[in-house]
Enzyme design. Sequence first.
Site, PDB file in Angstrom:
ATOM      1  N   ARG A 116     -11.243  -4.595  38.952  1.00 39.47           N
ATOM      2  CA  ARG A 116     -12.271  -4.445  39.998  1.00 39.47           C
ATOM      3  C   ARG A 116     -13.544  -3.869  39.380  1.00 39.47           C
ATOM      4  NH1 ARG A 116      -8.725  -6.787  42.255  1.00 39.47           N
ATOM      5  NH2 ARG A 116      -7.716  -6.303  44.241  1.00 39.47           N
ATOM      6  N   ASP A 125     -33.124   6.678  31.667  1.00 42.39           N
ATOM      7  CA  ASP A 125     -32.521   5.924  30.560  1.00 42.39           C
ATOM      8  C   ASP A 125     -32.474   6.720  29.245  1.00 42.39           C
ATOM      9  OD1 ASP A 125     -32.512   3.836  32.389  1.00 42.39           O
ATOM     10  OD2 ASP A 125     -34.416   3.037  31.684  1.00 42.39           O
ATOM     11  N   GLY A 148     -42.548   6.601  32.300  1.00 40.85           N
ATOM     12  CA  GLY A 148     -41.772   6.153  31.150  1.00 40.85           C
ATOM     13  C   GLY A 148     -42.648   5.388  30.173  1.00 40.85           C
ATOM     14  N   THR A 153     -37.587   9.292  32.530  1.00 32.28           N
ATOM     15  CA  THR A 153     -36.742   8.130  32.732  1.00 32.28           C
ATOM     16  C   THR A 153     -35.284   8.560  32.713  1.00 32.28           C
ATOM     17  OG1 THR A 153     -35.869   6.075  31.818  1.00 32.28           O
ATOM     18  CG2 THR A 153     -36.941   7.525  30.242  1.00 32.28           C
ATOM     19  N   THR A 195     -45.551   3.158  31.674  1.00 28.64           N
ATOM     20  CA  THR A 195     -46.677   3.944  32.196  1.00 28.64           C
ATOM     21  C   THR A 195     -47.472   4.571  31.048  1.00 28.64           C
ATOM     22  OG1 THR A 195     -45.302   4.397  34.111  1.00 28.64           O
ATOM     23  CG2 THR A 195     -47.251   5.767  33.859  1.00 28.64           C
ATOM     24  N   HIS A 234     -28.625   2.235  42.114  1.00 28.83           N
ATOM     25  CA  HIS A 234     -29.660   3.247  42.337  1.00 28.83           C
ATOM     26  C   HIS A 234     -29.111   4.596  42.788  1.00 28.83           C
ATOM     27  CE1 HIS A 234     -31.968  -0.430  42.016  1.00 28.83           C
ATOM     28  NE2 HIS A 234     -32.960   0.333  41.644  1.00 28.83           N
ATOM     29  N   LEU A 235     -27.803   4.691  43.004  1.00 26.98           N
ATOM     30  CA  LEU A 235     -27.231   6.026  43.253  1.00 26.98           C
ATOM     31  C   LEU A 235     -27.572   6.950  42.082  1.00 26.98           C
ATOM     32  CD1 LEU A 235     -23.693   5.121  44.624  1.00 26.98           C
ATOM     33  CD2 LEU A 235     -25.532   6.268  45.858  1.00 26.98           C
TER      34      LEU A 235
HETATM   35  O1  F6P Z   1     -35.758   2.510  33.855  1.00 25.78           O
HETATM   36  C1  F6P Z   1     -35.016   3.039  34.910  1.00 25.78           C
HETATM   37  C2  F6P Z   1     -34.160   1.984  35.556  1.00 25.78           C
HETATM   38  O2  F6P Z   1     -33.400   2.587  36.571  1.00 25.78           O
HETATM   39  C3  F6P Z   1     -33.274   1.213  34.595  1.00 25.78           C
HETATM   40  O3  F6P Z   1     -32.119   1.935  34.227  1.00 25.78           O
HETATM   41  C4  F6P Z   1     -33.001  -0.027  35.381  1.00 25.78           C
HETATM   42  O4  F6P Z   1     -32.759  -1.125  34.527  1.00 25.78           O
HETATM   43  C5  F6P Z   1     -34.285  -0.239  36.137  1.00 25.78           C
HETATM   44  O5  F6P Z   1     -34.965   0.993  36.147  1.00 25.78           O
HETATM   45  C6  F6P Z   1     -34.077  -0.725  37.544  1.00 25.78           C
HETATM   46  O6  F6P Z   1     -35.331  -0.983  38.085  1.00 25.78           O
HETATM   47  P1  F6P Z   1     -35.570  -1.312  39.622  1.00 25.78           P
HETATM   48  O7  F6P Z   1     -35.407  -0.032  40.372  1.00 25.78           O
HETATM   49  O8  F6P Z   1     -36.956  -1.820  39.649  1.00 25.78           O
HETATM   50  O9  F6P Z   1     -34.532  -2.316  40.020  1.00 25.78           O
END
Ligand code: F6P
Length: 344
Positions: A262, A135, A109, A133, A112, A268-269
């Site tokens: 809620r 994002d 990204g 990425t 890097t 990270h999924l």
């Molecule tokens: O840039 C990708 C990303 O998943 C972002 O969406 C998020 O803010 C960040 O990395 C989370 O980083 P880490 O896996 O280091 O918690």
Amino acid sequence: MPTIGILCGGGDAPGLNAVIRAVVKYGAGQLGWRLIGIQDSFNGLFEVPYRVMDLTPVACRGLLQRGGTILGTTNHGDPFNREGGHDKSAALVQGLDMLGIEGLIVIGGDGTMRISQQLIDLHGLKIVGVPKTIDNDLSATDVTFGFQSAVDCATDALDRLHTTAASHDRVLVLEVMGRDAGWIALHAGISGGADVVVIPEIPWEAARIVRKIEERRANGRPFSLIIVAEGAVPTGERVAPGKAGQRVVDAIEALLPASEVRLTVLGHLQRGGSPVAIDRLLATRLGVGAVDLVEAGRWGEMSCLKNGKVDGVRIKDAIQTYRRVDPEDELVRTARATGIEFGG
Ligand code: F6P
């Protein structure tokens, strides 16, 4: 035949293995390169024994649909060590020399790519980049691979939350990733039928979100679905201190104390698992594009998608601007036209 190194940098994204596979099949399989995979970003090159692997077409079978990266990656692999350690970039250059690596393909990204540009400027390294990425915040490419897989994951989460929200007449809030950009929330919010989409580019006001929830109740829809990008901020604030979803939940509860609200943090999924078809396709195209850049001697460029076609852009130019959602964007208009509230 050249010896080329390949590595991943930063957080993983679905499709990294598909890029590696494409580079191996084309570069090693068809053009006869020797291809060396470097483990854990630049870190694999700092110490002897170097952590590297020969990447041959046979060794890389079955990679297209596999999530993560066989090379490993890290966002603590900065050879210039901005985190306070010492500059290890000279050791990196020495590692490349020892291994006979003439040029590098770096998949990463913006962080890097910045490191890569510095290595080019200070050490004259030959580097070709591949943008990655979830994002989708790199301005130099129409879209990044991994993004659509993350959007599909978030859309699926909204679909699941929809049925339980409707059963319990609840307000369900889903927090998604995206750093300082709201692309995942915007795309998934429209695709998953969210009632409110909260993104960093449009600061939110609790009163507007609550008004939407109440309007729905008055119209016989006693539940609501809200998607919040992790970088979202309320009006008057500039930096997201984290817990963006929880802050929206707290604000709603403060104004509607009788409601059941809620929070689900998708986390990270969104980065794990198999890439969706469009990401496999894009990753493969960008991998082949990177090999073509190397073959053409276009070092210092990054493969990218420009108006739907694979192209190259100078890494130097690619890192100039961060791509965020334009509040006047057609997608935002589409969302508003279909009744989505942005909270601002
Ligand atoms: O840039 C990708 C990303 O998943 C972002 O969406 C998020 O803010 C960040 O990395 C989370 O980083 P880490 O896996 O280091 O918690």
